[in-house]
Structures are given as structure tokens and as C-alpha cells.
Design an enzyme around this catalytic site. Sequence first.
Site, PDB file in Angstrom:
ATOM      1  N   SER A   1      -1.864  -3.420 -13.013  1.00 15.17           N
ATOM      2  CA  SER A   1      -2.908  -2.839 -12.179  1.00 15.17           C
ATOM      3  C   SER A   1      -3.416  -3.936 -11.242  1.00 15.17           C
ATOM      4  CB  SER A   1      -4.072  -2.348 -13.047  1.00 15.17           C
ATOM      5  OG  SER A   1      -4.705  -3.458 -13.641  1.00 15.17           O
TER       6      SER A   1
ATOM      7  N   GLU B   1       0.862  -1.181   0.000  1.00 17.56           N
ATOM      8  CA  GLU B   1       0.000   0.000   0.000  1.00 17.56           C
ATOM      9  C   GLU B   1       0.894   1.225   0.000  1.00 17.56           C
ATOM     10  OE1 GLU B   1      -3.969  -0.204   2.302  1.00 17.56           O
ATOM     11  OE2 GLU B   1      -2.588   0.897   3.568  1.00 17.56           O
TER      12      GLU B   1
ATOM     13  N   HIS C   1      -6.374   3.656   5.976  1.00 17.32           N
ATOM     14  CA  HIS C   1      -5.397   3.149   6.949  1.00 17.32           C
ATOM     15  C   HIS C   1      -4.478   4.275   7.424  1.00 17.32           C
ATOM     16  CE1 HIS C   1      -5.848  -1.032   4.961  1.00 17.32           C
ATOM     17  NE2 HIS C   1      -6.707  -0.882   5.933  1.00 17.32           N
TER      18      HIS C   1
ATOM     19  N   VAL D   1       7.256 -10.155  -9.693  1.00 18.91           N
ATOM     20  CA  VAL D   1       6.286 -10.060 -10.773  1.00 18.91           C
ATOM     21  C   VAL D   1       5.288  -8.987 -10.364  1.00 18.91           C
ATOM     22  CG1 VAL D   1       4.526 -11.278 -12.107  1.00 18.91           C
ATOM     23  CG2 VAL D   1       6.557 -12.509 -11.267  1.00 18.91           C
TER      24      VAL D   1
END
Lengths: 608, 423
Positions: A302, A231, A273, A298
Amino acid sequence: MATGQLFSRTTQALFYNYKQLPVQRMLDFDFLCGRETPSVAGIINPGSEGFQKLFFGQEEIAIPVHTTIEAACAAHPTADVFINFASFRSAAASSMAALKQPTIRVIAIIAEGVPELDAKQLIAYAKANNKVVIGPATVGGIQAGAFKIGDTAGTIDNIIQCKLYRPGSVGFVSKSGGMSNEMYSSIARVTDGIFEGIAIGGDVFPGSTLSDHVLRFNNIPQIKMMVVLGELGGRDEYSLVEALKHGKIHKPVVAWVSGTCARLFKSEVQFGHAGAKSGGEMESAQAKNQALQDAGAVVPTSYEAFEDAIKETFEKLVEEGKITPVKEFTPPQIPEDLATAIKSGKVRAPTHIVSTISDDRGEEPCYAGIPMSTIVEQGYGIGDVISLLWFKRSLPRYCTQFIEMCIILCADHGPCISGAHNAIVTARAGKDLVSCLVSGLLTIGPRFGGAIDDAAKYFKDAYDRGLSPYEFVEGMKRKGIRVPGIGHRIKRGDNRDKRVEVLQNYGRTHFPSVKYMEYAVQVETYTLSKANNLVLNVDGAIGSLFLDLLAGSGMFTKPEIDEIIQIGYLNGLFVLARSIGLIGHTFDQKRLKQPLYRHPWEDVLYTK
Amino acid sequence: MARKKIREYDSKRLLKEHLKRLAGINLEICSAQVNESTDFAELTNSEPWLSSTRLVVKPDMLFGKRGKSGLVGLNMDLAQVAQFVKERLGVEVEMGGCKAPITTFIVEPFVPHDQEYYLNIVSDRLGCSISFSECGGIEIEENWDKVKTVSLPTEKTLTSEACAPLIATLPLEVRGKIGDFIKGVFTVFQDLDFTFLEMNPFTLVNGEPYPLDMRGELDDTAAFKNFEKWGGIEFPLPFGRVLSSTESFIHALDEKTSASLKFTVLNPKGRIWTMVAGGGASVIYADTVGDLGYASELGNYAEYSGAPKEEEVLQYARVVLDCATADPDGRKRALLIGGGIANFTDVAATFNGIIRALREKESKLKASRMHIYVRRGGPNYQTGLARMRALGDEIGVPLEVYGPEATMTGICKQAIDCIMSAA
């Protein structure tokens, strides 16, 4: 167990701050996986001890409850996972206490909003002592087919859907707890499922990081590939980049960092968060995705393409023969909880209690459908409350005022009456208020206090049958029954009871009809002709006037009136009123610090 | 844990008060805050130094580089300060790409000085890093090689030994004083749950440390421990973040509940609107619309989580729907009521609030040609989804519903296809 493996099929946890649902969900998961022992060994609930009943499959089991972390650890030395459901205020202190226990190896902190400084203390202690902290602000984690923390992976249906009851080959780690569940489902769609999944929590400084877990997964032989969902915000992903660059990870890593949308916002934004905050370029999702890709992970283009990237990576491993086919089995059926089954309309269950007078389920409690706030705002009195709770209707003010008068008149009758005497003796024996009150109330019965009820009963019967006062009184005499409500120790025909006069005046002024009371007066006229002390007493006055209230208010049917008299409403009025006096006597004795009462010898006739 | 910037005025207020309490160091600093409600006569009564000292005035708006931007008034008297403020209060400035009006100033005594020191403390995962330089001030970046840094692990305290490398090159006569000051500031930093603190610069006045410019960030999750120590602290929004009335309504709702309710309008004329459950998922929905090339059509970012009550969801959904359906332009719009597979949130329960709001806004939804796409999983999702489907039929608004069998973000593509299709 491989180095770095945190859980197994025999792992047991201690659960801090008991919550029924997460614990039950853990036990259901255990049963689904075919574990032999429940994964919760003990519960710690500060301030309570004993056992908590929960289900393990069809069977009910009792899980010990301890007051302190120390006691729980001593009682369950093999439980090495500590699941902390404490609030954000107390999570840090209880987590530190748990970390300090030699038997605890892993702790999971669920609370969101643990102060950063406190979390850092936990991180430092765990690091120095080789322990693992998952969270704060997490749902936890799961090792498929082995062990599950709290609410992780949601419902049983979902666990089955995502094949979490048996191990697959994928190690998964994310920040988000909600997304971890979504990803279990995604991964199950395109691979043989996860082996282990951890949500590290959305805080700025999670107790363990994405790379901590990826490095752990790298050591677990059953894990063949890793999936990471990062994130924006923070630099946690870069330690993973470093690990990849330094060749510390030998298995394929498929990674995606969410938050590419942050560049749409002009000013700094705090996403859901705490750790997800747009900061410098380094902390952006784009930069992290690029760095991960450059380091050999990898990285899809998106989130939409994430599942496909996982699929391709897995299929390549299958082609290379690196995946051992999973032994499939059908997990046992978990019996559904009654509450869930009822909610879903699958079953119905009879209730065991019926209640019609009050309801506390809504915004505020209601008495006979009237909310408590209305009762207060409208200035209702005790008489109104009694009419709502006893008669289930709003009686006119003249009726409720009469009820209040009765309570006032019956509240006390001095210390010598049997009830008060008992309460006094009990209070002086050092007993508590309730004991004193009931010892007084227990004297109420056929000889003490029952006269209102009886008066109403007999007057009504006589009047309704059309008996003349003469027939009534003489009939009673023949049966050997004293006419209740008639007669007084002191009062005489020429010195009436003031209370009776007050009540009678009130009835004559306010009641639409006072036929029962007038009948009682006729009876009194007859009995006075026999003896001067056979006056209508306060019990008789209340009893007969109450009959007039019921019959004259027009709010009760005949059968209702019969029932009210039959099941002892008037006795209830006396009990309620006299409780006021009995409580008064109890407090009086306690305030006066009266010693134990002992009846004097002189006052006892010792005889054969 | 969430780090929140505080105003310079508050940073200095906290430092002065607690440096004295914790380290016995008396800072001779004075500061006054000025905003649109300030009455200068009253302010002078409570802060008499304002009328007897030459002054400095600068915006106190959580952005730096004020000197370089010509926003600092130096060596002024009170009348000049008042004039300076009057000319700039409410005037929009652009800082780092964000445009917003200046609303708050800090006024302090003007302190002529030669020496400018730099001090910075940042909390990081394994401890704190403390940086110091004797070449501070606006040229700090040019002199970055002169900044010395120590990393102090969480479990260690800042002893004189630990502090020594920072101040080793200082002249002996100031070394002890500055060392004590750094240790004192660090104690305040820890005790008050600061996560970031910077003085650039501080100087010495009569041999005593004197912060001239200061920035601070507090960990707002530690508020429950620091209620008294922080006093009436304000956490202003980041500069440039001006809340619309709808956003402030949700912001206020969010502060009152234990759940999380977030709402940011990105483009009021956007045709794709979102209302997503979960901190992680909400970001991914916004990402996906952007990744598919339609960032310009994205109306908002919205997240609800932590099991909000039905009534809270209702109020929240009303606001999102009002914004999403505002000013119909005849073209189709899409609303994504999305979410992952919940762990423990009762989907049907949270959907009840949304359904009530949708029902209320039926005519607005129709007027704005809204197409609704729902995707959600988790406890009781079957009931929640069934109620959503039934609602679509009931109010006659196009509404498609998907459960956990579908991918989470599949509805983003559908929404885009929908609004881009003809008619």
C-alpha cells in the site's frame, strides 16, 4: 555530465511569461545550493522588454527581459532549458517555438489543460529532434543541489527539510506534482535524499513518461536507486514494465501505482488528474502494481508501506557499500522577504503613504467607506462624491446640490479667458489632451481663478473679526489689496449678475443660515456707493455662500472650516469645474482641425 | 487534456457538418434527439423526414451493445417510435454493472442494408491508430482477425498510400469511395480534436458511405479552439453516474472556477469522510482507507486544488460537511482534512475557508460525533495548522493536527482506530 542527465549546477533556463514568485524561488534555491550563477538567464514576456529586478541571496540582480523567444535564445545561447508558464491557451504554440530553437534542449510546460492534439505535436517534434518535454500540467522537477524548475519543492524551509540543496542517491519520478514534494520529504526521511526528481504531469499524454526518466536515471552514476509513483489510468507504467523485463534497468526500482480505490466506484470516475480515469482492467492501479512487481520492481502492499520499502531498498544498498556517504553542509540563510516577514509577524515596517479617503482593497472600491455600488444605486451625484472624497463625509443634499451648482457655473467662461486661451493654443500645436488641459490649468493662480478662495478668506476674516463693511473695505484699500469677489467688467448696480442672484436665492431658500453671504451683500452695498461697477460677482457669491455651507450645516468644527479655507478647497472647486471647459475647448479645436496658432505681428507692439 | 464522451447524436451532427466542410463529402444521414421535453409534433416540423420514413430508435446514453440488450426499435413509424420511447423513458436499465434510467434517445431513418463496415480511430501518444474491417456490426468481436489497423505517427498525414493497407481487400468499385471516406473522417477527427471515434457499422447507401452507429470522444481542453465548430455540445456524465444534489452543486462550482473541486459520495452512511488537497494526494487517501480494510466506511472522494479562493473553499467545505454529518446515528465519525506538502498553494489561505465552514457547522459536527484529523504542509502551513488547532479548542470538536513531519496518510489509521474504538 552523464548521458541522460538534463541539469547541472551551471544549467541556465529561459523563463516564459514572467511570474515573480517562481523565478524568485528558483534564484533562492540557487543561492541555497551555492550556485555561482543564477539559474534563470533571461525572461520572455511578450510585449515587454528591459530588465526584471530580483534577489540572488542578499544581492539584487537584473535579469534581462525579452519580447520574443528567438531574441532570448539569441541573447542567451547557453541557456538550454525553457520553462513555460504560459496559459493553457498559448502554452502549445510557445512551447513549439521554443523546441524549434537549436539552443533549447529541455522544456517544462506548467499549464494544465493543454489540448491533447497540441501536446502530441510537441511529443512528436521533441522525439524527432532529441529533446525533452516535461509536462504539461506539472510543477516541473529538480536536481538536488543543482537546478530547480519554477515552484518545484515549495518553500525554502521545505527544501532544507528535504535536503534538496545537495545531491542524494535517489532518482524519483511521479505523475503528480503535489505528491512529488511529499515524496521528496518521505525519501529524505529514509534515505540520503534525492538526486533528481521529476513530475511528468497528470495528463493523458505527458511529454515524457515515467519510463523515459527511469531509463535516464539508470544512466546517471550518482543515482543508485529509483522511486516511481504512478497512478491509475493510461498505460504509461507498462513501458516501465517492459524496460524492466528486458533488463534495461540495472538499479533497484521501488514503485507504487495509486488509485486502488477506483474499484470502489461503480461508474467511470474522473479523479483530480485528467489522466487519472478508471478505464479497463489493464489501466487499474492493481494491475499495474502487479505487472511492476512481476517485472522485478519492489512494490509495497500500500502507499502506507511505500516509505518502508524505499527504506529497506536503500539500506540494502548501504550494506552492499553502493552508497557514497553524502558530504553534508549547512546551506546559507536566505534573507527573508519583507512581505513574508511582515505576514508572519516577525518584523514591522513603517508605511510611506497614508490615505484616508478611499480604499480599493476590498470587494469593491469605497469612497470614504461607502462602496461604489451604493453610490450608484443611491443615485448620488458629483456633489456627493466630492463631499465624500474631499470632506470625508456625506453632506446633506442641499449642500451637494450647491456644490454642483458651483461646478456648473464655473465650468467655462468662453475662449478668451487665459486658461481657455492657453488650452486652445496648445491644442492647435497638436498636443495631447492632458497637455492642453494642464497648460490651461497652469494659468490658474493669483490673477486668474483665485478669487473664490480669496473672497472666502477675506470675508471670513472680516466677519469673524466683527469688522464693519466700511472698516473692511477701507482696511483692504490701505493695504493696497482689491477686495476679492467685488467688481465686474460689465455688470452694474442696476444690472446685477444673474448667476449671483440664482446663488443667493438658493442660499436664502435652502441654507439654515446665510450670515456670510449677507455680510458680503453689506460690503457690496458699501462698495456700490463708491462705484457702480463694484457689484458682488460670482466669485464673491460662491465664496461667501461656501462659508455659510461650512458654518451652517453643522457638520464642520471651527478648526476644520479654517483648514478648508486655508488649504485651498475652493480653488479646487474652481480647478475641477474649469477642467470641464478646458477639455471642451481642446476637443473643439481638435474637432475643427485648427492649425498651429501664430499671434499676428500687427497685434504686438514692437518697441525698445 | 480530458477525454469526454459525447452522444451519438452529436457525433453524427459534427461528422455530417464538418465532413462536408473539410472533405466535400455529403452524408445523407438524418438524426433527431428525443428526451422527456420532446414534443413530437414540433420535432416533426423541424425534421419532416420523421413522418415520411420508416425509423430506428435507440437509447443515446454512452453505452453500447444496445441491440444485444433489446433496446433498439427497428422499422417503426413515428407513432411506434413515440410509443417505444414512452415505454422506456426514465426506466432504469443495468449496463456493465451500472444501473440508471434512460433519458435520451436517437431516432433515425431505418436503413435496410447488407454490408456492415467497421471504422475506429483512436488517438494515442505517438499518433493515431485507424482500424477498418469489412466485417463490422455486432459480430465485430468474433471477426476481430479481419480488422486491419494502421498506426499513423503524429507528424504524418493520412495519404492514400497510408490508407491503402486498410482497404486493400475491398472490391475495386467501392475501394476508392471508402478510402476517401476514411481520409475525410480522419480529417474531421483531427480538426475537431476528437480523441476517439468509432462507426460500427457504417454501410453504403446508393454507393455512398452511411454511418449507422457511431461513438465519439472529444478532448474537452480543446474547447477554447472549437467553440464554434462544436456548437452547443453536451458532455453527459458517464452512464450510471447520477449526481446527487450536493454533487451537482460542487460540479457546478467546479465548472465556474479555474481551481479544481471534486466531490463524489461513495457511501452516504460511511463514517470516514475526506476533504483532501491535490489531485494525487486525494486518490492516495481514498486508497489508504481501502487498503487498511475500511473501504466500506469511506463516505466520499473529495479533492480541491489549483488554489481555490477562500469563498469557493467555504462553499465546497460546507457541502462536504453537510454530507459527512448527515443523519447522526450515535456512532463516532472521522473527517480527514488531508494533503501533501504543497508546492505553492498558501495553506493558511485555503484553510481559512475550511475553518469558516467548520465553525458554521459546529453543532452538526458535535451531533454526528465527528473527530477531525488534519495533515498538511507547504507555504505558510504553520499559520494554517495553528489556526486549525485554535479552532478545535474554540468549537470543542476533537481535532488533531499534523504537519509535514508526519507521514501523509498516518491520519487514516488514526481515523479508523477512532471510529472503531468503543464509546
